[in-house]
Write an enzyme that holds these catalytic residues in place. Structure first.
Site, PDB file in Angstrom:
ATOM      1  N   HIS A 195      19.399 -76.202 -37.776  1.00  0.00           N
ATOM      2  CA  HIS A 195      19.938 -74.300 -37.142  1.00  0.00           C
ATOM      3  C   HIS A 195      20.892 -74.084 -38.942  1.00  0.00           C
ATOM      4  O   HIS A 195      20.150 -73.240 -39.200  1.00  0.00           O
ATOM      5  CB  HIS A 195      20.623 -74.023 -35.983  1.00  0.00           C
ATOM      6  CG  HIS A 195      20.881 -72.930 -35.452  1.00  0.00           C
ATOM      7  ND1 HIS A 195      20.522 -72.225 -35.008  1.00  0.00           N
ATOM      8  CD2 HIS A 195      21.973 -72.489 -36.725  1.00  0.00           C
ATOM      9  CE1 HIS A 195      20.677 -70.734 -34.803  1.00  0.00           C
ATOM     10  NE2 HIS A 195      22.037 -70.894 -36.019  1.00  0.00           N
ATOM     11  N   GLU A 196      21.768 -74.421 -38.698  1.00  0.00           N
ATOM     12  CA  GLU A 196      22.349 -74.081 -40.426  1.00  0.00           C
ATOM     13  C   GLU A 196      22.047 -74.685 -41.447  1.00  0.00           C
ATOM     14  O   GLU A 196      21.844 -73.545 -42.359  1.00  0.00           O
ATOM     15  CB  GLU A 196      24.304 -74.772 -39.846  1.00  0.00           C
ATOM     16  CG  GLU A 196      24.970 -74.864 -38.769  1.00  0.00           C
ATOM     17  CD  GLU A 196      24.970 -72.992 -38.415  1.00  0.00           C
ATOM     18  OE1 GLU A 196      25.005 -72.235 -39.580  1.00  0.00           O
ATOM     19  OE2 GLU A 196      25.187 -73.105 -37.134  1.00  0.00           O
TER      20      GLU A 196
ATOM     21  N   HIS B 153      19.531 -71.304 -42.164  1.00  0.00           N
ATOM     22  CA  HIS B 153      20.837 -69.876 -42.762  1.00  0.00           C
ATOM     23  C   HIS B 153      21.076 -70.862 -44.064  1.00  0.00           C
ATOM     24  O   HIS B 153      21.030 -70.117 -44.995  1.00  0.00           O
ATOM     25  CB  HIS B 153      21.386 -70.363 -42.179  1.00  0.00           C
ATOM     26  CG  HIS B 153      21.700 -69.813 -40.835  1.00  0.00           C
ATOM     27  ND1 HIS B 153      20.994 -68.882 -40.581  1.00  0.00           N
ATOM     28  CD2 HIS B 153      22.156 -70.062 -39.507  1.00  0.00           C
ATOM     29  CE1 HIS B 153      21.311 -68.482 -38.739  1.00  0.00           C
ATOM     30  NE2 HIS B 153      21.711 -68.479 -38.689  1.00  0.00           N
TER      31      HIS B 153
END
Length: 434
Positions: free
Chosen positions: A24-25, A28
């Site tokens: 997920h990170e 980003h």
């Protein structure tokens, strides 16, 4: 051995969860770097740092509490109305706003004026914030496909496990018939355990769901049913009856305690593990997404049940919300079950796929501090600026998301309270699987 496998299951789930957070990170981080935003930190977990290493301008590491993660981007919020980074005030609400603003600039360095998050165009900020949840969605899609097409899905198949001897409403025993009960159409037609239904009223049968739908729509009709028995095909001619049968919702899930009047044949299907094609797998994932959205909307209504499960010891419903601890326990339970090893792995992958789908849906809520809150702020800024251009007014400038921080604190407090309630429930009264 069972205890060892239970521990192994928990460890496997924990690593899967950590990978999902890191993945997920990474979404980003990747897009922030593509758009030239400086990212001082990429961390998996919260709390004290266990390990870290700096590569280039970014510190990568793991922290002690593995229930989340973050990347730190400089300049998440624009300066205050006075053009300064901080503007102290005696108001607690203003202090919340300016504390958040200050934190987003605390690692500002020379030359960073052009690398601040808020200075990027709204569509770029939307991509950066959406990329994290989207990575979870991609991972969920891949894991679901792996299970459905590679391992197969436990489901009912059009093979007869047992035949009901009489017509009774759903939920009542069918092996012992009350006086005066009518023989079931299946029993009257000579259907036997072990028969596989090949076609129903001329409709080729490939799965039990199709067969069930055909039966329910054929009340009162005499239909030809072709079955495979001992390698030979036989044709039976039952007259489909009418009965109170289990009701299902739009996603195909049984509605507890509810029945509907429909066609009734009178047999129990056998269970099996069926590998799905790509089309059916996508359909099933779409149903999973619909169920996830419905469950998210229904979440507030589950709080009383969670409370009573902790205070009164009321048994947890099968659809009761679970947290990471509860999911880890289920992972341990799965690995300690007496089922084939391939199915243990499949259930674990399916569990992690569901976690990633939930992370996507949850993070898309348009509330700070979630990713969806930042996306909503960027979209609103885009609308304001476009409207100003159309009306030939001055550019209103960036939307100050920091002004919503008091709301973010309230939302975060609610989330934390709910998380703690789920955590206690998962410890003292966990959801059981069979």
């Amino acid at each position: 051995m069972t205890t060892v496998m239970w521990v192994v299951g928990i460890v496997v789930f924990a690593f899967g969860l950590l990978f999902s957070i890191a993945w997920h990170e990474l979404g980003h981080l990747s897009w922030a770097k593509i758009f030239g935003i400086r990212v001082p930190q990429y961390m998996v977990g919260f709390g004290p740092t266990l390990w870290s290493r700096k590569k280039g301008e970014t510190e990568y590491g793991f922290k002690a509490i593995p229930f989340g993660g973050y990347i730190r981007m400089i300049g998440m919020f624009p300066p205050g109305a006075d053009g300064r980074i901080t503007q102290r005030s005696s108001s607690p609400w203003r202090s919340m706003i300016e504390d958040a603003r200050e934190a987003s600039y605390e690692e500002l360095q020379d030359g960073d004026d052009t690398r601040l998050f808020y200075t990027r165009k709204p569509w770029k900020r939307v991509i950066v914030m959406f990329a994290g949840p989207f990575m979870n969605l991609i991972l969920a899609f891949g894991l679901f496909l792996t299970v459905m097409m590679g391992f197969g899905v436990p489901m009912s198949v059009p093979t007869v496990q047992s035949v009901a001897q009489c017509v009774v409403p759903a939920g009542q025993p069918t092996d012992t018939c009350p006086a005066g009960a009518t023989a079931s159409p299946a029993a009257a037609a000579g259907l036997r355990a072990g028969d596989t239904i090949v076609s129903f009223d001329g409709d080729r049968i490939g799965d039990y769901d199709r067969l069930q739908a055909d039966i329910r729509e054929s009340a009162g009709k005499t239909v030809p049913v072709v079955v495979l028995r001992d390698g030979q095909q036989l044709t039976l001619n039952p007259t489909i009856g009418v009965n109170q049968v289990q009701k299902y919702d739009a996603q195909g899930n049984p509605e507890k305690g509810r029945t509907v009047e429909a066609g009734f044949f009178g047999f129990t299907p056998a269970g099996g593990v069926v590998k799905l094609g790509f089309g059916r797998s996508v359909d099933r994932m779409y149903t999973n997404a619909e169920t996830g959205i419905t469950s998210l909307v229904a979440l507030p209504g589950k709080i009383p049940g969670l409370w009573h499960s902790v205070v009164d010891g009321t048994p947890r419903d099968a659809d009761s919300p679970i947290g990471m601890v509860g999911a880890a326990r289920i992972g341990g339970d799965v690995f300690s079950m007496e089922i084939p090893a391939s199915q243990r792995v499949a259930v674990m992958i399916n569990l992690l796929a569901g976690i990633n789908l939930s992370l996507f849906l949850f993070n898309m809520l348009p509330l700070l501090p979630l990713d969806g809150g930042h996306i909503a702020g960027a979209l609103w800024e885009s609308v304001r600026r476009r409207a100003a251009r159309l009306m030939r007014r001055a550019d209103p400038g960036p939307f100050d998301v920091a002004r919503l921080m008091p709301v973010a604190y309230v939302v975060a407090s609610i989330f934390i309270g709910f998380t703690l309630l789920v955590l206690v429930a998962d410890i003292v009264n966990p959801v059981k699987i069979s």
